[in-house]
Design an enzyme around this catalytic site. Sequence first.
Site, short mmCIF file in Angstrom:
data_model
loop_
_atom_site.label_atom_id
_atom_site.label_comp_id
_atom_site.label_asym_id
_atom_site.label_seq_id
_atom_site.Cartn_x
_atom_site.Cartn_y
_atom_site.Cartn_z
N HIS A 87 54.91 41.74 -30.65
CA HIS A 87 56.27 41.21 -30.54
C HIS A 87 56.37 39.84 -31.21
O HIS A 87 57.36 39.53 -31.87
CB HIS A 87 56.67 41.04 -29.07
CG HIS A 87 56.77 42.33 -28.31
ND1 HIS A 87 55.88 42.67 -27.32
CD2 HIS A 87 57.66 43.34 -28.38
CE1 HIS A 87 56.22 43.83 -26.81
NE2 HIS A 87 57.29 44.27 -27.43
N ASP A 95 56.37 52.06 -33.54
CA ASP A 95 57.37 53.03 -33.09
C ASP A 95 58.09 53.57 -34.32
O ASP A 95 59.27 53.30 -34.56
CB ASP A 95 58.34 52.36 -32.11
CG ASP A 95 57.62 51.92 -30.86
OD1 ASP A 95 57.08 52.78 -30.16
OD2 ASP A 95 57.57 50.70 -30.59
N SER A 109 50.40 47.27 -27.77
CA SER A 109 51.49 47.90 -27.02
C SER A 109 51.54 47.28 -25.63
O SER A 109 50.49 46.92 -25.07
CB SER A 109 51.21 49.41 -26.89
OG SER A 109 52.03 49.96 -25.88
N SER A 110 52.75 47.20 -25.08
CA SER A 110 52.88 46.68 -23.71
C SER A 110 52.11 47.57 -22.74
O SER A 110 51.66 47.13 -21.70
CB SER A 110 54.34 46.66 -23.30
OG SER A 110 55.07 45.90 -24.22
N ARG A 111 51.99 48.84 -23.10
CA ARG A 111 51.32 49.79 -22.20
C ARG A 111 49.81 49.58 -22.15
O ARG A 111 49.16 50.07 -21.22
CB ARG A 111 51.62 51.22 -22.63
CG ARG A 111 53.06 51.61 -22.42
CD ARG A 111 53.37 52.94 -23.08
NE ARG A 111 54.81 53.13 -23.19
CZ ARG A 111 55.57 53.72 -22.29
NH1 ARG A 111 55.03 54.20 -21.20
NH2 ARG A 111 56.86 53.84 -22.48
N GLY A 115 60.22 43.41 -22.91
CA GLY A 115 59.33 42.46 -22.25
C GLY A 115 57.89 42.93 -22.30
O GLY A 115 57.53 43.74 -23.14
#
Length: 281
Positions: free
Chosen positions: A37, A150, A185-187, A31
């Site tokens: 994504h 990744d 990145s989600s981060r 998520g």
Amino acid sequence: MQVIKHINDLRKILSGKREEGLIIGFVPTMGALHQGHISLVEKAGQETDYVVVSIFVNPTQFNDKGDLERYPRDLQKDVDLLAPTACQLIFNPEADEIYPEPDTRQFDFGMLEQVMEGKFRPGHFNGVAQVVSRLFDIVQPDKAFFGQKDFQQLAIINEMVRKLKLPVEIIPCPIIREADGLAMSSRNMLLNPGQRQNSVLISATLSEATNKTTELNVEELRSWVINRINKNEYLNTEYFEIVNELTFQPVMNWNDPCMKVGCIAVQCGKTRLIDNIEFKN
Ligand code: PAF
């Protein structure tokens, strides 16, 4: 687009799709979706007939409890982002659906898990292998799509598929970057404005480093990258390694005839950012 929470419901839908002769594409995610994504979903849409996206923050791959708690979660935002894409089904299970009992499997990925992310996040790749193998078993995709940001995770998943002889094709997809170069990145959404502005130095330094292979040897270049990033008060390099793309062994010499990739992890406040770049001969 349907949002499904239970394995039995998902299996019923997917067996119907298989009976129709459709090729199933799968994009596993945790998520907090972004354009990186979405690029995987679009690629899945081009290569398969029916695209499943899973949204599941997998507890077994977090070696740091604080990191798991801080991980961004916003299901509605993710659903809205996926609605206009090729995604046809979202699988969003609770943890006890995936792990009705603790997963005690221990994978052995040898050197692949002993360096870089494996070294600095002990148990992380075992947790990734646990959840991805479980999700593959549930979804039984023909093709699954993973981002090259990744990079080491991708190698681990390829190795897992090879070892377990899973009937799924793994499709690597390129890193998607923000306009200033920061790898998506989600981060990134955890960064404050100052951190966000300074984090661009990571990709800028990697990109500059690829032009320095004639003036610096491998070790000198490693130090140059680390020093340049660590001079910035917001950033602290955890590792920067230049490795053989297949074996993950450190490269000693630019003349080594292997594909070389520079992989980096940088701490920016409490947020850990990773990136990588290929060094072409
Ligand atoms: O890359 C990720 O987001 C996760 O590691 C994955 C592959 C979805 C497994 O939880």
